[in-house]
Scaffold this motif. Sequence first.
Motif, short mmCIF file in Angstrom:
data_model
loop_
_atom_site.label_atom_id
_atom_site.label_comp_id
_atom_site.label_asym_id
_atom_site.label_seq_id
_atom_site.Cartn_x
_atom_site.Cartn_y
_atom_site.Cartn_z
N LEU A 162 -3.24 4.10 -3.26
CA LEU A 162 -3.16 2.90 -4.08
C LEU A 162 -3.01 1.51 -3.36
O LEU A 162 -2.20 1.55 -2.30
N LYS A 163 -3.16 0.41 -3.89
CA LYS A 163 -2.87 -0.82 -3.25
C LYS A 163 -2.25 -1.95 -4.28
O LYS A 163 -3.07 -2.09 -5.57
N TYR A 164 -1.52 -2.91 -3.94
CA TYR A 164 -1.37 -4.09 -4.73
C TYR A 164 -1.58 -5.15 -4.09
O TYR A 164 -1.02 -5.34 -2.91
N PHE B 34 0.93 -1.15 -0.02
CA PHE B 34 -0.16 -0.03 -0.07
C PHE B 34 0.79 1.20 -0.14
O PHE B 34 2.08 1.15 0.58
N TRP B 35 0.33 2.23 -0.49
CA TRP B 35 0.89 3.77 -0.31
C TRP B 35 -0.24 4.51 0.11
O TRP B 35 -1.25 4.39 -0.31
N TYR B 36 -0.03 5.21 1.37
CA TYR B 36 -0.75 6.33 1.82
C TYR B 36 -0.24 7.48 1.70
O TYR B 36 0.97 7.61 1.71
N VAL B 37 -1.09 8.50 1.70
CA VAL B 37 -0.69 9.93 1.97
C VAL B 37 -1.60 10.66 2.97
O VAL B 37 -2.46 10.42 3.30
N GLN B 38 -0.49 11.45 3.59
CA GLN B 38 -1.17 12.27 4.62
C GLN B 38 -0.95 13.84 4.28
O GLN B 38 0.28 14.36 4.30
N TYR B 39 -1.99 14.42 3.86
CA TYR B 39 -1.99 15.94 3.85
C TYR B 39 -1.80 16.66 5.07
O TYR B 39 -2.27 15.88 6.09
N PRO B 40 -1.27 17.86 5.07
CA PRO B 40 -1.17 18.64 6.43
C PRO B 40 -2.55 18.65 7.19
O PRO B 40 -3.54 19.07 6.77
N ASN B 41 -2.33 18.13 8.36
CA ASN B 41 -3.69 18.24 9.31
C ASN B 41 -4.66 17.28 9.05
O ASN B 41 -5.80 17.65 9.44
N GLN B 42 -4.28 16.29 8.38
CA GLN B 42 -5.39 15.36 7.85
C GLN B 42 -4.83 14.00 8.14
O GLN B 42 -4.04 13.81 8.70
N GLY B 43 -5.87 13.08 8.02
CA GLY B 43 -5.71 11.79 8.48
C GLY B 43 -4.81 11.05 7.33
O GLY B 43 -4.59 11.74 6.25
N TYR C 101 4.05 10.72 2.57
CA TYR C 101 3.77 9.57 1.80
C TYR C 101 4.43 8.36 2.44
O TYR C 101 5.64 8.28 2.81
N PHE C 102 3.54 7.55 2.92
CA PHE C 102 4.04 6.15 3.53
C PHE C 102 3.71 4.91 2.64
O PHE C 102 2.50 4.86 2.17
N CYS C 103 4.70 4.07 2.57
CA CYS C 103 4.45 2.68 2.12
C CYS C 103 4.40 1.80 3.12
O CYS C 103 4.64 1.85 4.47
N ALA C 104 3.45 0.93 3.07
CA ALA C 104 3.18 -0.17 3.89
C ALA C 104 3.03 -1.53 3.33
O ALA C 104 2.36 -1.82 2.15
N VAL C 105 3.08 -2.48 4.31
CA VAL C 105 3.01 -3.90 3.75
C VAL C 105 2.13 -4.63 4.94
O VAL C 105 2.03 -4.24 5.98
N GLU C 106 1.17 -5.40 4.47
CA GLU C 106 0.38 -6.34 5.04
C GLU C 106 0.58 -7.79 4.82
O GLU C 106 0.70 -8.48 3.55
#
Lengths: 116, 114
Positions: free
Chosen positions: A48-50, A34-43, A89-94
């Motif tokens: 996107l995800k693979y 996964f890639w997550y994005v955090q804009y200022p002052n938001q969650g 931007y955060f990369c994550a794995v599950e």
Amino acid sequence: AQSVTQLDSQVPVFEEAPVELRCNYSSSVSVYLFWYVQYPNQGLQLLLKYLSGSTLVKGINGFEAEFNKSQTSFHLRKPSVHISDTAEYFCAVEGYVTGGGNKLTFGTGTQLKVEL
Amino acid sequence: EAGVTQFPSHSVIEKGQTVTLRCDPISGHDNLYWYRRVMGKEIKFLLHFVKESKQDESGMPNNRFLAERTGGTYSTLKVQPAELEDSGVYFCASSPLWGTYGYTFGSGTRLTVV
């Protein structure tokens, strides 16, 4: 166990230039990415995800990422960035378990700063 | 649909005090997660509820942290007594029980212990 490495803590780029944010992972089992994005002052917002299938996945806001199993990478790209893409931007794995609902392992994040 | 709601958005407390963070997941989401980001470091898993049961609490730092999920709806995370190293952003996320990969996150609670 899984681990995620985002080597670039900050990436400055000019508006309309292309950008690549790097992500490498380590896992002893199959993973979802996964890639997550955090804009200022938001969650955190899912970008996107693979899960399986085509190794090139497209996400929101014109971003895409390519899964490379041999290099254990999942780099994020955008051909032309906009000021509004400034965010972290955060990369994550599950780890794969039937049905999902598992914990994510995150990288340390990459701050993308788009300049005029 | 309403998203994942967390409150307070910010909390500043003194060392030794107690703080309770709340998370309201998306209605119908049985999975609820807590994560924490200490400044400059990665976002780390704390625990996972399935409905009202703790499925995985392997990420809880120590017994000063207590999480509950009343009736499988909202969840609270209590820190008692708070220490300086507890400062960070606490995120809550939820997802349906089956078939969805990737969660919906809340905006987080920024906790500062002074």
